[in-house]
Design an enzyme around this catalytic site. Structure first.
Site, mmCIF file in Angstrom:
data_model
loop_
_atom_site.group_PDB
_atom_site.id
_atom_site.type_symbol
_atom_site.label_atom_id
_atom_site.label_comp_id
_atom_site.label_asym_id
_atom_site.label_seq_id
_atom_site.Cartn_x
_atom_site.Cartn_y
_atom_site.Cartn_z
ATOM 1 N N ASN A 18 0.793 -1.245 0.000
ATOM 2 C CA ASN A 18 0.000 0.000 0.000
ATOM 3 C C ASN A 18 0.814 1.278 0.000
ATOM 4 O O ASN A 18 0.296 2.360 -0.260
ATOM 5 C CB ASN A 18 -0.989 -0.021 1.158
ATOM 6 C CG ASN A 18 -0.318 -0.047 2.500
ATOM 7 O OD1 ASN A 18 0.839 -0.426 2.619
ATOM 8 N ND2 ASN A 18 -1.046 0.366 3.521
ATOM 9 N N GLU A 72 6.126 -3.806 11.659
ATOM 10 C CA GLU A 72 4.974 -2.892 11.635
ATOM 11 C C GLU A 72 3.847 -3.669 10.979
ATOM 12 O O GLU A 72 3.935 -3.990 9.790
ATOM 13 C CB GLU A 72 5.303 -1.631 10.842
ATOM 14 C CG GLU A 72 6.328 -0.746 11.512
ATOM 15 C CD GLU A 72 5.816 -0.126 12.810
ATOM 16 O OE1 GLU A 72 6.637 0.409 13.562
ATOM 17 O OE2 GLU A 72 4.587 -0.189 13.068
ATOM 18 N N CYS A 76 -2.924 0.686 7.239
ATOM 19 C CA CYS A 76 -2.891 -0.005 8.538
ATOM 20 C C CYS A 76 -3.499 0.880 9.617
ATOM 21 O O CYS A 76 -4.076 0.385 10.573
ATOM 22 C CB CYS A 76 -1.461 -0.352 8.904
ATOM 23 S SG CYS A 76 -0.440 1.089 9.108
HETATM 24 P P1 NAP Z 1 1.770 -8.932 3.367
HETATM 25 O O1 NAP Z 1 0.950 -9.827 2.512
HETATM 26 O O2 NAP Z 1 2.136 -9.363 4.719
HETATM 27 O O3 NAP Z 1 3.112 -8.622 2.526
HETATM 28 C C1 NAP Z 1 4.032 -7.699 3.025
HETATM 29 C C2 NAP Z 1 5.391 -7.996 2.409
HETATM 30 O O4 NAP Z 1 5.841 -9.253 2.897
HETATM 31 C C3 NAP Z 1 5.353 -8.124 0.900
HETATM 32 O O5 NAP Z 1 6.558 -7.644 0.353
HETATM 33 C C4 NAP Z 1 5.256 -9.621 0.711
HETATM 34 O O6 NAP Z 1 5.733 -10.066 -0.540
HETATM 35 C C5 NAP Z 1 6.181 -10.091 1.802
HETATM 36 N N1 NAP Z 1 5.961 -11.482 2.192
HETATM 37 C C6 NAP Z 1 4.896 -12.266 1.965
HETATM 38 N N2 NAP Z 1 5.094 -13.500 2.485
HETATM 39 C C7 NAP Z 1 6.326 -13.478 3.067
HETATM 40 C C8 NAP Z 1 7.114 -14.422 3.783
HETATM 41 N N3 NAP Z 1 6.683 -15.671 4.013
HETATM 42 N N4 NAP Z 1 8.329 -14.048 4.226
HETATM 43 C C9 NAP Z 1 8.798 -12.781 4.000
HETATM 44 N N5 NAP Z 1 8.098 -11.831 3.334
HETATM 45 C C10 NAP Z 1 6.880 -12.188 2.874
HETATM 46 O O7 NAP Z 1 1.067 -7.497 3.545
HETATM 47 P P2 NAP Z 1 0.482 -6.574 2.384
HETATM 48 O O8 NAP Z 1 -0.728 -7.244 1.829
HETATM 49 O O9 NAP Z 1 1.561 -6.173 1.464
HETATM 50 O O10 NAP Z 1 0.062 -5.276 3.239
HETATM 51 C C11 NAP Z 1 -1.169 -5.268 3.937
HETATM 52 C C12 NAP Z 1 -0.945 -5.628 5.376
HETATM 53 O O11 NAP Z 1 0.190 -4.921 5.887
HETATM 54 C C13 NAP Z 1 -2.101 -5.215 6.261
HETATM 55 O O12 NAP Z 1 -2.276 -6.162 7.299
HETATM 56 C C14 NAP Z 1 -1.658 -3.900 6.852
HETATM 57 O O13 NAP Z 1 -2.277 -3.624 8.088
HETATM 58 C C15 NAP Z 1 -0.198 -4.137 7.018
HETATM 59 N N6 NAP Z 1 0.513 -2.861 6.996
HETATM 60 C C16 NAP Z 1 0.985 -2.376 8.185
HETATM 61 C C17 NAP Z 1 1.615 -1.137 8.194
HETATM 62 C C18 NAP Z 1 2.176 -0.556 9.454
HETATM 63 O O14 NAP Z 1 2.951 0.423 9.360
HETATM 64 N N7 NAP Z 1 1.848 -1.086 10.627
HETATM 65 C C19 NAP Z 1 1.761 -0.409 7.032
HETATM 66 C C20 NAP Z 1 1.258 -0.952 5.845
HETATM 67 C C21 NAP Z 1 0.623 -2.189 5.834
HETATM 68 P P3 NAP Z 1 4.634 -10.390 -1.692
HETATM 69 O O15 NAP Z 1 3.987 -9.105 -2.053
HETATM 70 O O16 NAP Z 1 5.473 -10.962 -2.807
HETATM 71 O O17 NAP Z 1 3.678 -11.389 -1.119
HETATM 72 O O1 G3P Z 2 -0.625 1.439 6.044
HETATM 73 C C1 G3P Z 2 0.412 2.352 5.922
HETATM 74 C C2 G3P Z 2 0.615 3.009 7.255
HETATM 75 O O2 G3P Z 2 1.941 3.325 7.419
HETATM 76 C C3 G3P Z 2 -0.338 4.181 7.362
HETATM 77 O O3 G3P Z 2 0.274 5.362 6.942
HETATM 78 O O4 G3P Z 2 0.274 7.777 6.665
HETATM 79 O O5 G3P Z 2 -1.638 6.466 5.728
HETATM 80 O O6 G3P Z 2 -1.411 6.754 8.207
HETATM 81 P P1 G3P Z 2 -0.677 6.665 6.868
#
Ligand code: NAP
Ligand code: G3P
Length: 491
Positions: free
Chosen positions: A163, A259, A293
């Site tokens: 995202n 995160e 997130c």
């Molecule tokens: P995701 O599916 O967990 O993927 C995140 C990253 O991890 C991607 O680069 C993904 O690669 C990689 N990945 C997937 N499986 C892995 C494994 N087994 N080992 C190591 N890396 C792996 O998350 P997303 O769909 O990209 O993002 C959405 C999620 O992230 C939501 O839950 C959101 O809340 C969270 N998020 C949190 C924050 C924060 O700052 N707290 C910010 C943004 C998003 P691929 O794309 O190739 O699968």
């Molecule tokens: O999901 C991305 C997280 O870092 C949120 O960023 O700036 O949209 O609150 P923001």
């Protein structure tokens, strides 16, 4: 093509050791746009052999990089910021095509990253060590003096989510580089092309070969090989809680920063400015279709003002524009069919258990209308699950204590908002909320980027935020001078 980043068929390459490389077996992933299914290009599906090469290059380059003076490291980041600004239109368009982020938000992501780079360079140069005499401790004396500096950890594995493919890659890369580390970046598959443009920016900024390296490929395929690689000295991960948990259990004895997901609650008290609170909650819940997130993912509203507040939410949600991310809209197609199925399933589950659809509740392929659900109860999945979509569930509560209790029952602990006119009451509530950050009278959000940003419980480990990230990716080094030692005597 564009200085080697891709070939004539838009097959993109990884940056490793300063070279643009395909996977050795030429395997790749086709990246289609969630907007219209069009093929944007391909990214290499790197093999373990390719990963070993990137990791070895990063390790070999680290010694030279850590000897690079801070002011020079900062210069590379300043130059990267200038180039990113120059490439803004190109890169923001790629972000829009790749992750269906609306044009304005995509441009904002690039602009925000320009500022991030510059601030990181500034703050990195001001990092100082400290010193302390033995006398501070009982029995100690001024004969012992400890000089304490910060040292790089070595090579950082940065893994970023779909995202914010540019901003949440730089939020790891820039502090890591200022700390004297080299970086191997594993960007999201959907968002990988955007991240490779970022690598181009760093290369054109003159970053020495091998300091930043990228490895694209499906995380489910190469993830474990990456996180268990012996050359990695730190893992900086942003993504889902499920993957974060897996990484924490699998990576072994190595420092990590996670995160993860969130279920941010907005607590609406009966003494707040309801119109303002509704404005904030709608913006917080639905920007980029709730794929943040820190999106507002549940409303806990005191029941005495709930009808009034729901009416305001409805009025403001109905004004939101949906459609093509190339236009000025908030509601865009979700990242993939799996996400859209999951989000719509949460709506159906809630309705089947008695929730009332105030707005939305419809779907056209990956485009889900902004959905406000009233009378949500704690037996519904949407009360606890992270939708990562345009859903705003409303839970009516009797009092503040019930609001705090439900807020804290979540497995997540990223952020919460409290809307009230009584700042003392706000602080009292904030102290009781089990989250990383409480926003008083504002929607939940990460910025500004020098603030600490952290999640507790299933929302993460460690603290991001520019200074905090540099500190997380460096360690102390103490050198103790024993001044009374005979060897110090003048000959
Ligand atoms: P995701 O599916 O967990 O993927 C995140 C990253 O991890 C991607 O680069 C993904 O690669 C990689 N990945 C997937 N499986 C892995 C494994 N087994 N080992 C190591 N890396 C792996 O998350 P997303 O769909 O990209 O993002 C959405 C999620 O992230 C939501 O839950 C959101 O809340 C969270 N998020 C949190 C924050 C924060 O700052 N707290 C910010 C943004 C998003 P691929 O794309 O190739 O699968
Ligand atoms: O999901 C991305 C997280 O870092 C949120 O960023 O700036 O949209 O609150 P923001």
């Amino acid at each position: 093509m564009l200085n080697g980043l891709y070939d004539s068929k838009k097959n993109y390459k990884n940056l490793i050791g300063g070279d643009w490389l395909f996977a050795t077996d030429n395997a790749n992933l086709k990246i289609f746009s969630p907007i219209d299914g069009s093929l944007i290009g391909t990214v290499p599906a790197m093999s373990c052999e390719d990963i070993d090469y990137a990791m070895n290059v990063a390790k070999k380059s680290q010694n030279l990089w850590q000897e690079t003076p801070m002011y020079m490291r900062a210069e590379y980041l300043y130059r990267a910021a200038d180039l990113l600004k120059e490439y803004k239109q190109v890169i923001s368009h790629v972000i829009t095509m790749e992750i269906a982020k609306d044009k304005a938000s995509a441009e904002s992501e690039v602009e925000r990253t320009v500022d991030f780079l510059r601030y990181t360079a500034d703050i990195g140069k001001s990092l100082e060590g400290t010193s302390v005499y033995g006398e501070n401790f009982p029995g100690g004396s001024r004969d012992k003096l400890s000089y304490i500096t910060r040292e790089p950890l070595g090579t950082v594995l940065a893994i970023s989510p779909f995202n914010y493919p540019v901003n949440l890659s730089v939020s790891k890369i820039a502090p890591a580089l200022m700390g004297g580390n080299t970086v191997v970046l594993k960007p999201p598959s959907q968002g990988g092309i955007s991240a490779l443009y970022l690598a181009l920016v760093f290369k054109e900024a003159g970053l020495p070969d091998g300091v930043l390296n990228t490895v694209t490929g499906s995380g489910s395929e190469i993830g474990d090989y990456l996180i268990t690689h012996p050359n990695i000295d730190f893992i900086n991960f942003t993504g889902s809680t499920a993957i974060g948990h897996h990484i924490a259990k699998t990576c072994g004895m190595i420092p990590i920063m996670l995160e993860l997901g969130g279920k941010d609650a907005a607590i609406i008290l009966d003494d707040c400015n309801l119109d303002y609170a509704a404005e904030q909650c709608v913006a917080g819940a639905f920007s980029y279709s709730g794929q943040r997130c820190t999106a507002v993912k549940r409303i806990l509203v005191i029941e005495s003002i709930a009808d009034q507040f729901v009416a305001l939410l409805k009025e403001k949600t109905l004004k939101l524009k949906s459609g093509s991310p190339h236009e000025d809209v908030s509601i865009v197609p979700l990242i993939n069919d799996k996400s859209a199925d999951y989000v719509f399933g949460l709506i159906e589950n809630a309705v089947s258990k008695g929730a009332e659809v105030i707005t939305g509740g419809t779907r056209n392929d990956k485009l889900i209308s902004p959905t406000v659900l009233d009378y949500v109860t704690t037996d519904m999945e949407v009360a606890w699950e992270e939708p990562f979509g345009p859903i705003l569930p409303i839970i009516r509560v009797k009092n503040i204590d019930e609001a705090i209790s439900i807020a804290n029952r979540s497995e997540y602990g990223l952020q919460s908002s409290v809307f009230t006119s009584d700042i003392g009451k706000a602080f009292t509530i904030a102290r009781k909320l089990e989250v990383g950050t409480v926003q008083i009278n504002n929607k939940t959000e990460r910025g500004p980027d020098h603030f600490p940003f952290l999640g507790v419980k299933s929302s993460g480990m460690g603290t991001q935020g520019i200074k905090y990230s540099i500190e997380a990716m460096t360690r102390h080094k103490a050198i103790v001078v024993n001044l009374a030692a005979p060897c110090n005597k003048k000959r």
